[in-house]
Write an enzyme that holds these catalytic residues in place. Structure first.
Site, PDB file in Angstrom:
ATOM      1  CD  GLU A  32      -2.745   0.994   2.561  1.00  0.00           C
ATOM      2  OE1 GLU A  32      -2.152   1.361   3.592  1.00  0.00           O
ATOM      3  OE2 GLU A  32      -3.912   0.575   2.561  1.00  0.00           O
ATOM      4  N   GLY A  37       2.202   5.069  -1.071  1.00  0.00           N
ATOM      5  CA  GLY A  37       1.701   6.362  -1.522  1.00  0.00           C
ATOM      6  C   GLY A  37       2.841   7.179  -2.073  1.00  0.00           C
ATOM      7  NE  ARG A  38       7.143   9.309   2.011  1.00  0.00           N
ATOM      8  CZ  ARG A  38       6.864  10.457   2.617  1.00  0.00           C
ATOM      9  NH1 ARG A  38       7.288  11.572   2.094  1.00  0.00           N
ATOM     10  NH2 ARG A  38       6.183  10.465   3.725  1.00  0.00           N
ATOM     11  CE1 TYR A  68       5.048  15.558   9.443  1.00  0.00           C
ATOM     12  CE2 TYR A  68       5.420  15.693   7.077  1.00  0.00           C
ATOM     13  CZ  TYR A  68       4.600  15.392   8.149  1.00  0.00           C
ATOM     14  OH  TYR A  68       3.323  14.923   7.914  1.00  0.00           O
ATOM     15  CB  CYS A  76       1.630  36.860   7.913  1.00  0.00           C
ATOM     16  SG  CYS A  76       1.999  38.021   9.234  1.00  0.00           S
ATOM     17  CD  GLU A  77       2.079  31.667  11.118  1.00  0.00           C
ATOM     18  OE1 GLU A  77       2.998  31.346  11.906  1.00  0.00           O
ATOM     19  OE2 GLU A  77       0.921  31.944  11.480  1.00  0.00           O
ATOM     20  CE1 TYR A 112       0.725  11.899   2.599  1.00  0.00           C
ATOM     21  CE2 TYR A 112       2.837  11.102   1.812  1.00  0.00           C
ATOM     22  CZ  TYR A 112       1.569  10.849   2.296  1.00  0.00           C
ATOM     23  OH  TYR A 112       1.151   9.557   2.471  1.00  0.00           O
TER      24      TYR A 112
END
Length: 417
Positions: free
Chosen positions: A267, A269-270, A310, A336-337, A372
């Site tokens: 299974e 994904g990435r 991460y 604005c972070e 992602y």
């Protein structure tokens, strides 16, 4: 620097044609990864009977349809993903719903269509049985008591993970399934994203230990996903063949115990999509803050959140300037972070990257953004969701348009007017 799968000239043209930020996916890379896994064989001559794409990595309908055409199956973790699987042409019986709880939307869909349930929590069994669902055969996701991933936030096993049925609870869950008239046809384990062969092998042992509890109904095992990819230049590729050997031996042990053949699933994904994608941004300017030089681009963590979440590494290129002198720069976005920086380590410490000095208007490319990235995009600061392009068989096709401010504001205005 990692090589780019699509030529710079094409990427620059697409950025000018569709604007930035822009996701571009290479269909040839996706099909190559799918065929690598579909053709994988252990020394016994057996491989995985099904490669089931974890669409949470990238739920683009174009990518789903491409993987379906290659013979992949699919899973879904929400009602929305169930609908996407159907829209991509997957038969409901070939879709596995994997979750640790039901919301009302997902329950309603499971009552209407013969999706198969992969239950990650014991309480789900009674809720599912009360539906009088179209199918009574289910899969259980096992938490083997340990996990492993590239970051603790993506470690999906052990007591600090919300995922899966705790291994010591399986005897009680087996009894409850029988009482509810549910057949546990499959066991599934997934311990984390970006794991390694050692931990993935231990996960196989956990399913071998659990299998006798479901001896009368078990017909499949799932190795889950978590296969890593090389995000940094020079990192080795993950060798999938030893994984196939490990899981084939595990399947053989269970088959000898039960006296019948079992189906084996993977299974990923990435692994299937990450390397296919790039995120393109436009350089907007540079400035210094003390000793740190900042390069500003029009993409931010609303387009690619992995570095902020991460401390994940993505290679960065300034297209057309590879041969120019490189100087350390922190690459930052428009939000604005303070966390809106692509070149940071775990915990947020700046890690300036040696890059050519970009001029305003240059196209900056973030590698390995097929997984992602768009899937986790947001509208923070009222930013618009970016467009997506798939390049396949010599054709570049817009597969999702850029969101418009009208589409963003209209639902609220309709309620206020």
């Amino acid at each position: 620097m990692k090589p780019r799968t699509l030529p710079d000239e094409l990427l620059v043209r697409l950025a000018h044609e569709h604007g930035t930020p822009l996701y571009v996916y290479d269909g040839a890379t996706i099909t190559a990864r799918a065929r690598e896994l579909l053709d994988l064989r252990a020394s016994s001559g057996r491989g995985f009977d099904a490669v089931r794409y974890a669409q949470k990595a990238n739920p683009s309908l174009a990518i789903l349809r491409l993987l379906r055409s290659e013979g992949c199956h699919v899973d879904a973790v929400s009602g929305g993903e169930l609908r996407r699987a159907l829209a991509a042409g997957f038969a409901a019986r070939d879709v596995l719903f994997c979750a640790d709880l039901f919301d009302h939307d997902a329950l309603a869909l499971l009552a209407q269509h013969p999706f198969q349930l992969n239950a990650g929590s014991p309480f789900m069994l009674a809720q599912y049985a009360q539906l009088n669902p179209p199918r009574r055969d289910i899969v259980l996701r096992v938490n083997p008591g340990f996990g492993h991933g590239h970051d603790r936030k993506v470690t999906t096993g052990g007591e600090h993970s919300k995922h899966g049925i705790w291994h010591a609870d399986l005897p009680a869950v087996a009894r409850e399934a029988r009482e509810l008239g549910l057949d546990v046809a499959g066991l599934h384990v997934h311990i984390g994203s970006g794991s390694d062969l050692e931990h993935l092998s231990r996960a196989a042992d956990a399913l071998v230990a659990a299998a006798p509890l479901f001896a009368s109904t078990l017909s499949s095992l799932s190795a889950g996903g978590g296969l890593p990819i090389p995000y940094r230049a020079g990192e080795p590729r993950f060798d999938c063949r030893p994984l196939a050997e490990v899981w084939d031996r595990a399947r053989t042990r269970v088959e000898r115990e039960l006296g019948r053949s079992l189906r084996l699933e993977l299974e990923p994904g990435r692994f299937l999509v990450a390397e296919s994608g790039v995120l393109l941004a436009e350089a907007r300017g540079s400035k210094r803050a003390g000793a740190v030089e900042y390069l500003f681009v029009d993409a931010g963590f609303h387009n690619l959140v992995r570095p902020a979440m991460y401390g994940a590494h993505h290679e960065i290129s300034v297209l057309g300037r590879d041969a120019e002198p490189h100087v350390p720069q922190a690459v930052a976005g428009p939000l604005c972070e303070s966390a809106d920086v692509f070149t940071q380590a775990k915990g947020g410490a700046l890690e300036p990257r040696a890059l050519p000095r970009a001029q305003p208007g240059d196209v900056v490319c973030f590698h390995d953004a097929g997984a992602y990235a768009a899937a986790m995009a947001s509208g923070y600061n009222s930013q618009l969701l970016a467009a997506e392009v798939l390049v396949h068989n010599g054709t570049a096709r817009l597969v999702r348009p850029r969101q418009t401010h009208e589409a963003l504001l209209r639902p609220e205005l309709d309620l206020l007017e």
